[in-house]
Motif scaffolding. Structure first.
Motif, short mmCIF file in Angstrom:
data_model
loop_
_atom_site.label_atom_id
_atom_site.label_comp_id
_atom_site.label_asym_id
_atom_site.label_seq_id
_atom_site.Cartn_x
_atom_site.Cartn_y
_atom_site.Cartn_z
N GLU A 107 0.82 -1.21 0.00
CA GLU A 107 0.00 0.00 0.00
C GLU A 107 0.85 1.26 0.00
O GLU A 107 0.61 2.19 -0.78
N GLU A 108 1.88 1.28 0.83
CA GLU A 108 2.74 2.46 0.92
C GLU A 108 3.47 2.70 -0.40
O GLU A 108 3.56 3.84 -0.88
N SER A 110 2.58 1.69 -3.41
CA SER A 110 1.63 2.06 -4.45
C SER A 110 1.21 3.52 -4.33
O SER A 110 1.11 4.23 -5.34
N LYS A 111 0.98 3.98 -3.12
CA LYS A 111 0.60 5.37 -2.92
C LYS A 111 1.75 6.32 -3.22
O LYS A 111 1.54 7.43 -3.71
N ARG A 112 2.97 5.87 -2.94
CA ARG A 112 4.15 6.72 -3.14
C ARG A 112 4.53 6.82 -4.62
O ARG A 112 4.83 7.90 -5.14
N GLY A 114 2.72 5.12 -7.36
CA GLY A 114 1.64 4.87 -8.30
C GLY A 114 1.41 3.38 -8.51
O GLY A 114 2.35 2.60 -8.61
N LYS A 115 0.13 3.00 -8.56
CA LYS A 115 -0.22 1.59 -8.73
C LYS A 115 0.40 1.00 -9.99
O LYS A 115 0.82 -0.16 -10.00
N THR A 137 -6.49 -3.15 -5.30
CA THR A 137 -6.41 -1.71 -5.13
C THR A 137 -5.02 -1.15 -5.41
O THR A 137 -4.89 -0.06 -5.98
N PHE A 138 -3.98 -1.91 -5.06
CA PHE A 138 -2.64 -1.32 -5.06
C PHE A 138 -1.62 -2.01 -5.97
O PHE A 138 -0.48 -1.57 -6.05
#
Length: 365
Positions: A107-108, A110-112, A114-115, A137-138
């Motif tokens: 998750e971290e 992917s958020k940092r 981009g997926k 989601t990620f």
């Protein structure tokens, strides 16, 4: 996944595993990308951080040489390791879902970043599994290791809309071929084709010529390994000369020079205005100063003082550029921007970043 032609490279202790004699990371990546690979997967099996750093250097060479996407994983212990893979030039970082620690990073990361920059690898021996909603989601791609088959060399034939009979041949029945580097537009060499050489080039995607001295066909690179992979063939307005734009492996010239046209015999002091060529020339001078220090050289002064001094100068030049931009005279902007770019190139040389790295990154955005 199994239907795609995917090449896999394994690294350990900062080197290639199952390495063929005389084969380096760049040439292996070039071979795969020019011979039918749709993408290259790189897995680093290094155990220590020092080994991993050496593997990252090889990964950069692979990304620079490859013309297909490179995805890499292995030795991902923290978010910083994901960043290093992406900054090395990879299109995606691969998290190993056999490790709970990599699942926890999903998750971290992917958020940092981009997926679309995050993939995950799984195989039948995995003892942990990720929640489905986390993956959906990620994670942009799941790589099933059990489905990865051996690489299949398959050079597709070229699409050609001209028959040999449409060329205007010379008295010897041959057509001259001007060979140009597709990346730099540099003229590499001049050779000749007969009908058989032309047909072989179209069939294999590798430049094949007719040797007038030996009276036989020759595939460029068959002896030296310096193959020329066809990117485009063009014909001139009279249909009597072929322009071949190629991806050149190694040197085109038998002397070891990249181009056969390395000897200047006349000139008028002309200086090229090709932007990328100018940047490359200045960058090469900076690299030469780094490798062969010259007394009194300002560039060597910066290298001697180290990274902190280089960064300080970049900050100063950036400030001067901002001030210049507030003034109405564009000449001042050009002057200050040139200073800034020079110091940026010193930083690039210090950290091993090339203009090809930068232009490829920009092209991918």
């Amino acid at each position: 996944m199994s239907e795609r032609n995917i090449a896999v490279i394994h690294m350990s202790a900062g080197g290639l595993m199952e390495q063929k004699e005389g084969q380096d990371a760049a040439s292996l990546a070039r071979y795969y990308s020019e011979n039918g690979a749709e993408e290259i997967l790189v897995f680093d099996h290094s155990q220590e951080d020092e080994e991993h750093e050496a593997s990252l250097s090889l990964l950069k060479e692979i990304c620079r040489a490859s013309e297909v996407p490179v995805k890499a994983g292995g030795h991902i212990l923290r978010l910083e390791d994901v960043k290093k893979l992406l900054y090395a030039g990879c299109s995606k970082a691969i998290l190993n879902y056999a490790k709970q620690s990599n699942i926890d990073l999903t998750e971290e990361a992917s958020k940092r970043f981009g997926k679309e920059r995050i993939a995950a690898s799984v195989d039948s021996s995995d003892v942990v599994s990720a929640p489905a909603d986390l993956v959906e989601t990620f994670v942009s791609e799941i790589i099933y290791m059990d489905d990865l088959g051996p690489f299949r060399e398959q050079l597709p034939s070229l699409d050609c809309n001209m028959d040999w009979g449409e060329f205007k041949l010379g008295p010897d029945g041959l057509v001259p071929v001007v060979v140009q580097d597709c990346r730099t537009d540099e003229v590499l060499m001049v050779a000749y084709m007969n009908e058989e050489a032309f047909a072989k080039t179209i069939e294999t995607g590798k430049m094949t010529y007719y040797s007038r001295s030996r009276q036989e066909l020759w595939v460029k690179g068959m002896t030296s390994g310096h193959f020329q992979y066809v990117k485009e063939l063009r014909v001139d307005c009279d249909c009597d000369t072929i322009l071949a734009r190629v991806s050149q492996t190694g040197a085109a010239c038998h002397t070891g020079n990249h181009s056969c046209f390395f000897q200047e015999i006349a000139g008028n002091g002309y200086k090229t205005a090709n932007p990328l060529k100018v940047f490359e020339n200045v960058y090469q001078v900076i690299l030469d100063r780094k490798e062969h220090p010259k007394e009194g050289s300002y560039t060597n002064y910066l290298f001697d003082k180290g990274i902190d001094k280089i960064l300080k100068k970049i900050g100063e030049e950036a400030t001067e550029l901002v001030i210049a931009a507030k003034n109405p005279d564009p000449e001042e902007i050009k002057y200050e921007l040139s200073d800034f770019l020079y110091h940026a190139m010193v930083l690039m040389a210090e950290r091993g970043v090339t203009w090809e790295d930068v232009t490829r990154e920009l092209a991918n955005r």
